[in-house]
Design an enzyme around this catalytic site. Structure first.
Site, PDB file in Angstrom:
ATOM      1  N   GLU A  32      60.262  71.693  63.632  1.00 57.11           N
ATOM      2  CA  GLU A  32      60.037  71.496  62.208  1.00 57.11           C
ATOM      3  C   GLU A  32      60.330  70.050  61.854  1.00 57.11           C
ATOM      4  O   GLU A  32      61.183  69.404  62.474  1.00 57.11           O
ATOM      5  CB  GLU A  32      60.948  72.422  61.389  1.00 57.11           C
ATOM      6  CG  GLU A  32      60.761  72.294  59.878  1.00 57.11           C
ATOM      7  CD  GLU A  32      61.544  73.326  59.079  1.00 57.11           C
ATOM      8  OE1 GLU A  32      61.445  73.309  57.836  1.00 57.11           O
ATOM      9  OE2 GLU A  32      62.245  74.149  59.699  1.00 57.11           O
ATOM     10  N   GLU A 179      58.786  82.359  55.175  1.00 62.84           N
ATOM     11  CA  GLU A 179      59.893  82.919  54.380  1.00 62.84           C
ATOM     12  C   GLU A 179      59.569  82.999  52.884  1.00 62.84           C
ATOM     13  O   GLU A 179      60.373  82.590  52.038  1.00 62.84           O
ATOM     14  CB  GLU A 179      61.169  82.106  54.613  1.00 62.84           C
ATOM     15  CG  GLU A 179      61.705  82.247  56.025  1.00 62.84           C
ATOM     16  CD  GLU A 179      63.045  81.565  56.241  1.00 62.84           C
ATOM     17  OE1 GLU A 179      63.550  80.888  55.317  1.00 62.84           O
ATOM     18  OE2 GLU A 179      63.600  81.700  57.345  1.00 62.84           O
ATOM     19  N   GLU A 303      61.983  82.938  64.233  1.00 63.46           N
ATOM     20  CA  GLU A 303      63.165  82.110  64.015  1.00 63.46           C
ATOM     21  C   GLU A 303      64.379  82.938  64.388  1.00 63.46           C
ATOM     22  O   GLU A 303      64.625  83.979  63.786  1.00 63.46           O
ATOM     23  CB  GLU A 303      63.288  81.622  62.561  1.00 63.46           C
ATOM     24  CG  GLU A 303      62.313  80.536  62.159  1.00 63.46           C
ATOM     25  CD  GLU A 303      62.608  79.935  60.792  1.00 63.46           C
ATOM     26  OE1 GLU A 303      63.811  79.851  60.419  1.00 63.46           O
ATOM     27  OE2 GLU A 303      61.649  79.557  60.102  1.00 63.46           O
ATOM     28  N   GLN A 363      66.097  75.570  66.578  1.00 58.62           N
ATOM     29  CA  GLN A 363      64.861  74.839  66.873  1.00 58.62           C
ATOM     30  C   GLN A 363      64.971  74.229  68.275  1.00 58.62           C
ATOM     31  O   GLN A 363      65.868  74.611  69.016  1.00 58.62           O
ATOM     32  CB  GLN A 363      64.614  73.792  65.803  1.00 58.62           C
ATOM     33  CG  GLN A 363      64.357  74.436  64.443  1.00 58.62           C
ATOM     34  CD  GLN A 363      63.881  73.439  63.381  1.00 58.62           C
ATOM     35  OE1 GLN A 363      63.504  72.313  63.636  1.00 58.62           O
ATOM     36  NE2 GLN A 363      63.941  73.897  62.143  1.00 58.62           N
TER      37      GLN A 363
END
Length: 515
Positions: A32, A179, A303, A363
């Site tokens: 990200e 989300e 995630e 991540q």
């Protein structure tokens, strides 16, 4: 529960009972535009190891070793305010923008073309692209798909070719927002509004390419007040046009009343992940039945990780005049205990391989990541690197066998009594056997026994364990190799009993390879 000197655990391996094949996408990760994940993480022109594209060579080698298969990009919360057009074309003409998700400045020096090239350099890993359904919608998603996947002959495909990519990127897997159930999300929507938008975007994208694999947003964690109702509403609206629904979960020790960390419950975090998966799977099945559908929807757990939210490394900048470029954000330093939890979460994902067909460790670099870097300096492996790498190496292409596990229980304040040892067996692609096991006990070692199938005569038994006498020990810039997998010399095969035995230290994660 009375304290024992040694826990007992026994796993029976039976090839006649399978959970399902291990999808390679289970070993995905996540990049990200957040903190230093991209800038000085994977991309740092001028770094001593940088190639002609500005990609850090030391990071590329570690990513290959980690075994990542897919990369979800460019967000995350970031994507809900992102204009994909900003990240294509000549770099000197790309606009600088405010990133509202992380209170930072995005230079757009790195975008879609750079990510596609980076994935090619790292070994051809798959791109999992997210579209902005926060501040944007159907037309922008269609434009991005046309730009990325149409070979030539249209305005946007020819623009891509003019920007240096003659061949299409051929992205197969797309996330429809991020989300969207979360009030923190830019463009947050109700389940009704998001489901309606996602349904129209999915249908529109399929008019360009009917064979895309689309991921609709599920709940951003198991404890959301809208959990369950959100999944039901969104799936009712999108079911026939999507292939996955997402799950997100982050774990950290809860605080006890005296302010200490509840490490016992933390080590059993996979109990929650397993319950989350089963709850979502039940909603999928119920929706399929109500709609009388023959279509299957799987789970993308895109995630997941340990993340110390609310602590100092996770605090974002503040102030109208304070929008830094690539600040140090979410740079958790992981301990041996954190790595045991990550390994145990991997066991939960494998145990649910029939329902979870994709997952992304969040991540990849610097930001709650298994790989850390210093600008102009070294890159190194965090403790969490090792269980992920070992599991990916052995489980890819394999088949998860149905766990037949009996283990002494340990008490936890949050989950009650849980198995002191959690374990799963995978029949590897080459026919060998891999066993992954976590000892969740804070204090007691475990005598772990694996009953092999009748007639099995192992040529070798290799065991490696991640453990440190100090569960809070970590790998840092100044001590990069303090915690890692070490040979476990206690492992051995008892031919008379047909079992492999190994001692699992307290707060440890172990991988056994039996051939």
């Amino acid at each position: 529960m009375a304290q024992k000197n040694l826990l007992a655990a026994r796993l029976v391996v039976d090839d006649d009972f399978e959970v399902g094949p291990v999808n390679d996408r289970l070993f995905g990760s996540f990049v990200e535009h957040l903190g230093r994940c991209v800038y000085t993480g994977i991309y740092e022109p001028g770094h001593p190891t940088a190639d002609s594209h500005g990609f850090r060579g030391d990071v590329i080698e570690l990513v290959k070793e980690l075994g990542v298969t897919t990369v979800r990009y460019p967000g995350g919360n970031f994507v809900s305010g992102y204009r994909w057009e900003d990240g294509v074309g000549p770099k000197e003409q790309r606009p600088r923008r405010l990133d509202l998700a992380w209170h930072s400045t995005e230079t757009n020096e790195f975008g879609l073309h750079e990510m596609a090239k980076w994935l090619e350099v790292t070994g051809g890993n798959e791109l999992m692209e997210a579209v902005n359904l926060g501040t944007r919608g159907l037309q922008e998603a269609l434009d991005l798909l046309e730009y990325a996947n149409v070979p030539d002959g249209t305005a946007l495909s020819e623009q891509r070719r003019a920007n240096g990519a003659d061949k299409p990127f051929n992205i197969r897997m797309w996330c429809l927002g991020n989300e969207m159930d979360g009030p923190w999300q830019l463009g947050h929507k109700s389940a009704e509004d998001y489901g309606t938008l996602a349904a129209s975007v999915a249908a529109g994208m399929r008019q360009i390419d009917p064979d895309l694999e689309l991921v609709v947003c599920g709940s951003s964690n198991h404890g959301m007040p809208t959990f369950g109702a959100w999944e039901q509403t969104v799936l009712e609206k999108t079911y026939e046009n999507v292939d996955f629904i997402s799950c997100h979960a982050y774990y950290q020790p809860y605080l006890n009343e005296d302010g200490t960390r509840d490490m016992a419950s933390f080590l059993a975090s996979s109990v929650d992940m397993d319950g989350f998966i089963k709850d979502v799977a039940a909603t999928i099945d119920a929706t399929k039945a109500r709609l009388k559908s023959t279509h299957d929807v799987h789970i993308s757990f895109d995630e997941w990780n340990v993340w110390y939210q609310g602590e100092e490394p996770s605090k974002v900048p503040e102030g109208i005049g304070n929008w830094p470029v690539a600040p140090r954000l979410l740079e958790d330093v992981y301990s041996a205990a954190d790595a045991v939890v990550v390994g145990d979460l991997l066991i939960a994902l494998l145990k649910n391989a029939d329902r979870v067909h994709a997952a992304s460790l969040a991540q990849l670099v610097n930001v709650i990541a298994p790989i850390m870097t210093e600008p102009s300096g070294p890159a190194w492996r965090q403790t969490t690197f090792f269980p992920f790498s070992a599991t990916a190496r052995l489980a890819k292409g394999g088949t998860v066998l149905k766990p037949k596990l009996a283990a002494d229980r340990v008490d936890t304040p949050r989950y009650g009594a849980v198995d002191g040892v959690n374990a799963v067996a995978v029949r590897c692609a080459n026919g060998s056997l891999a066993i992954f096991a976590a000892n969740r006990s804070l204090e007691v070692s475990a005598a772990f026994e694996i009953k092999l199938p009748e007639g099995t005569e192992p040529a070798f038994v290799e065991a490696q364990t991640l453990h440190n006498d100090d569960p809070l020990a970590a790998n840092t810039l100044d001590d990069q190799n303090r915690v890692r997998l070490q040979p476990n010399e206690s492992a051995g095969y008892d031919a008379a009993a047909g079992v492999v035995r190994v001692l699992l230290p307290a707060v440890s994660w172990t991988v056994l390879h039996i051939s």
